[in-house]
Write a protein that holds these residues in place. Structure first.
Motif, short mmCIF file in Angstrom:
data_model
loop_
_atom_site.label_atom_id
_atom_site.label_comp_id
_atom_site.label_asym_id
_atom_site.label_seq_id
_atom_site.Cartn_x
_atom_site.Cartn_y
_atom_site.Cartn_z
N THR A 153 -31.13 -0.96 62.85
CA THR A 153 -30.96 -1.96 63.89
C THR A 153 -32.22 -2.80 63.93
OG1 THR A 153 -32.04 -0.81 65.73
CG2 THR A 153 -29.76 -0.17 65.23
N GLY A 154 -32.15 -4.00 64.52
CA GLY A 154 -33.39 -4.77 64.62
C GLY A 154 -33.18 -6.24 64.85
N LEU B 209 -41.32 -2.75 61.58
CA LEU B 209 -40.66 -2.30 60.33
C LEU B 209 -39.84 -1.04 60.56
CD1 LEU B 209 -43.61 -2.86 57.79
CD2 LEU B 209 -41.98 -4.54 58.68
N ARG B 210 -39.31 -0.89 61.77
CA ARG B 210 -38.56 0.30 62.21
C ARG B 210 -39.41 1.57 62.21
NH1 ARG B 210 -34.38 -1.73 58.65
NH2 ARG B 210 -33.14 -3.22 59.80
N LEU C 175 -38.62 -11.46 63.40
CA LEU C 175 -39.83 -12.06 63.98
C LEU C 175 -39.97 -13.46 63.39
CD1 LEU C 175 -42.36 -9.07 63.66
CD2 LEU C 175 -41.04 -9.77 65.67
N LEU D 298 -46.46 -7.44 67.21
CA LEU D 298 -45.64 -7.36 65.99
C LEU D 298 -45.86 -8.60 65.11
CD1 LEU D 298 -42.27 -5.89 67.35
CD2 LEU D 298 -44.27 -4.69 66.47
N GLU D 299 -45.93 -9.78 65.74
CA GLU D 299 -46.18 -10.99 64.95
C GLU D 299 -47.57 -10.93 64.31
OE1 GLU D 299 -44.10 -13.25 64.08
OE2 GLU D 299 -42.56 -13.47 65.64
N ASN E 167 -35.69 -9.08 60.19
CA ASN E 167 -35.55 -7.63 60.46
C ASN E 167 -36.89 -6.90 60.52
OD1 ASN E 167 -32.82 -8.06 60.41
ND2 ASN E 167 -32.45 -7.07 58.44
N LEU E 168 -37.95 -7.57 60.95
CA LEU E 168 -39.27 -6.94 60.93
C LEU E 168 -39.51 -6.05 62.16
CD1 LEU E 168 -41.59 -9.72 59.43
CD2 LEU E 168 -40.44 -7.84 58.27
N ALA E 169 -38.67 -6.18 63.18
CA ALA E 169 -38.78 -5.31 64.36
C ALA E 169 -37.47 -4.58 64.55
CB ALA E 169 -39.10 -6.13 65.60
N GLY E 170 -37.53 -3.29 64.84
CA GLY E 170 -36.27 -2.57 65.03
C GLY E 170 -36.46 -1.08 65.12
N SER F 174 -41.54 0.24 66.62
CA SER F 174 -40.65 -0.90 66.36
C SER F 174 -41.03 -1.71 65.13
CB SER F 174 -40.65 -1.85 67.57
OG SER F 174 -40.27 -1.17 68.74
#
Lengths: 361, 361
Positions: free
Chosen positions: A143-144, B119-120, A147, B85-86, A152-155, B117
């Motif tokens: 999931t995600g 990269l998962r 950014l 995250l960024e 899909n860099l956060a999840g 969160s």
């Protein structure tokens, strides 16, 4: 109805058939007690299937809420996640309540991440209505959101409690959106399953039509089941993507870079198609696979109607790809075909990536 | 040095001693290979310990980055997570890189959720510098941020790879911030450990002073170790907070509501102290514990200097508390003392919560 069981950190079933949406409530009742259930979807899907799904769930005793966002990758952000979480808190959702992702890959990814994050995790179910979500993204717990820096860099890894796939829903897809799923199905063929590749090749001219007929024996359900069976084996062997699951990334490192460079005007499957073509051509040029292998793949993609021209330079794609999740330190792991039906993981020093991509353009 | 090992979904050590910060690099090297390491901290802690920790880690071969935010609960938001995250994506952090939470509970919760969160999921370490973070929040893998609707409503379970607790750092805490940790230590005494409660009672007048001496045999390390040992047992029995771990919530459902109602002007430990007092008084009034038990707790809190007046009504607190994570459907699970050293989980119908709180005010 075909049912495929996944035994990962959570055990759940994937049901595949035509006409399942009308029985959503009954099917969900088998895995969730009556509770608050928030349908997370986009406005396109809400108009098409929102009432039908809500009605069925309400009749089965669920207290239905709905959170609708604008269609497209522009909604796949942390801002949308925050809006969903605040909505759930306002509605006093608890850990015994749940979410339902209704739609394509974007509602699935967004709802899954929201479910993973609300109160540190509540249950969710996947109701894919696109061919892409059915064959790939609704299964396996990735999931995600995106950014600014990339896709899909956060999840989170967060498994659904159920996947309910109604192939009849594919009849409302545009040809381009249908192709997004075809690219992922071809990916499964190239990685694992020569017979699936051949089945797709034999049906390249009539697959989209099959989505629009009422034929109860359409091959679409078979293709979904074959893809999902492959994915089941992979997810059960490597849920958290540290080994063999990375094979599912075939075409994706470069595909994600194409999506990001295009500001998501080139959609996921179309970008993955170009990514697969670039990797297989480069692999052929550099001697990892035969030129025949690369040509067969390119031929099938063209037969389905994909445009394989890449509007971005190797340098631009490399810049974005170096932020990919498949990079560790100074190495990036690419998936390269050996033959149709068999791919390998290939660690590549990051400073060689630009030449690799250049060889495939 | 005391070392306590946690065997949860991840196995990791908690090191407790004076002067550990100067050896951060050496200690971290035992669990992480040289990689990019981003220190997540607030500007107060950055000024006090940022250079020392960075220098030690750099000398051990880590490539150090630092993300600094404003101190306070106002930074514990999804906006801060997004900015982190960024930042990590811009710096091309990968799954083989890591984060380090340096500071109190807020940097710990924020860095942990960012690590879960990005990269998962990437590794992170906890370097608590407050008494509160040391005795409680740095151990056990609860991470998260606040929503407008309430405290810690978004987050993940994500275990650190190491906890490095330098008790010497407590010497820079204000009395009020020190008390935040005392409230959590008292909580452990009431829930599990009569001897810890008695140890705290015997030292209520000199504990803050102990934090400011160079005494290598200060009782603070003992108290941290006793609290963390209790937490280890609980986390190993119930990592995901579905059963016995909920005992650690003693005073917290009402405490979180007090924090939220006060717009976080009343800090966590002070709010938990009031919450514990309300719950124990209500439990005494309603016959779940003896009046002696409630009085002993109140007496100890007052001895340490806590103000136990609650400036909010039972109705206001109930409104917020109903969004708490410990609610499932129409029941909320409260932690009520039976004796000092033993508490029970008590499911309460949500419509009785307001009367329960009223009885404790």
């Amino acid at each position: 109805m075909k049912t495929i069981a996944i035994h990962a950190s959570k055990t759940y079933d994937i049901h595949i058939d035509r006409g399942l949406l009308g029985h959503t409530g009954q099917t969900v009742s088998a895995v969730l007690k009556p509770c608050k259930l928030c349908i997370i979807t986009d406005s396109t899907v809400a108009k098409l299937y929102g009432s039908q799904v809500s009605k069925s769930l309400s009749e089965a005793g669920f207290d239905i809420h709905q959170f609708v966002f604008e269609p497209g990758e522009g909604s796949k952000t942390l801002a949308t996640i925050e809006a969903i979480l605040e909505y759930l808190a306002e509605k006093e959702f608890t850990r015994s309540d749940a979410l339902a992702a209704l739609g394509g890959g974007i509602p699935g990814d967004v709802a899954g991440f929201a479910a993973a994050s609300f109160l540190r995790g509540i249950p969710f179910i996947q109701i894919p209505t696109t061919f892409l979500a059915a064959v790939d993204s609704s299964v396996g717990g990735k999931t995600g959101v995106n950014l600014k820096a990339g896709k899909n860099l956060a999840g989170a890894f967060w498994q659904p409690s159920l996947v309910l796939c109604d192939c009849q829903a594919f009849s409302t897809l545009s040809h381009d959106t249908f192709l997004d799923g075809v690219a992922e199905a071809i990916k499964y063929g190239v990685i694992f399953d020569r017979s699936l590749f051949d089945l797709l090749a034999a049906n390249s001219s009539n697959l989209f039509t099959a989505a629009h007929t009422d034929d109860p024996h359409s091959i679409l359900a078979d293709i979904v089941a074959q893809c999902v069976s492959s994915k089941r084996d992979i997810v059960m062997a490597d849920e958290r993507d540290t080994g063999v699951r990375q094979l599912l990334n075939f075409g994706h490192t470069i595909g994600h870079a194409i999506e990001t460079c295009s500001s998501y005007k080139i959609t996921h499957g179309h970008a993955v198609a170009i990514g697969m073509k670039i990797v297989s051509k480069a692999s052929s040029v550099l001697g990892f696979c035969s030129s025949d292998c690369a040509q067969q793949l390119e031929k099938l993609l063209i037969a389905f109607g994909f445009s394989l021209d890449c509007p971005f330079s190797a340098e631009d794609l490399t810049h974005i790809a170096l932020r990919d999740k498949k990079r560790t330190g100074d190495t990036i792991t690419l998936v390269v075909p050996e033959t149709i039906g068999h791919c390998n993981l290939m660690p590549l020093p990051v400073n060689q990536l630009v030449d690799f991509i250049q060889a495939g353009l």
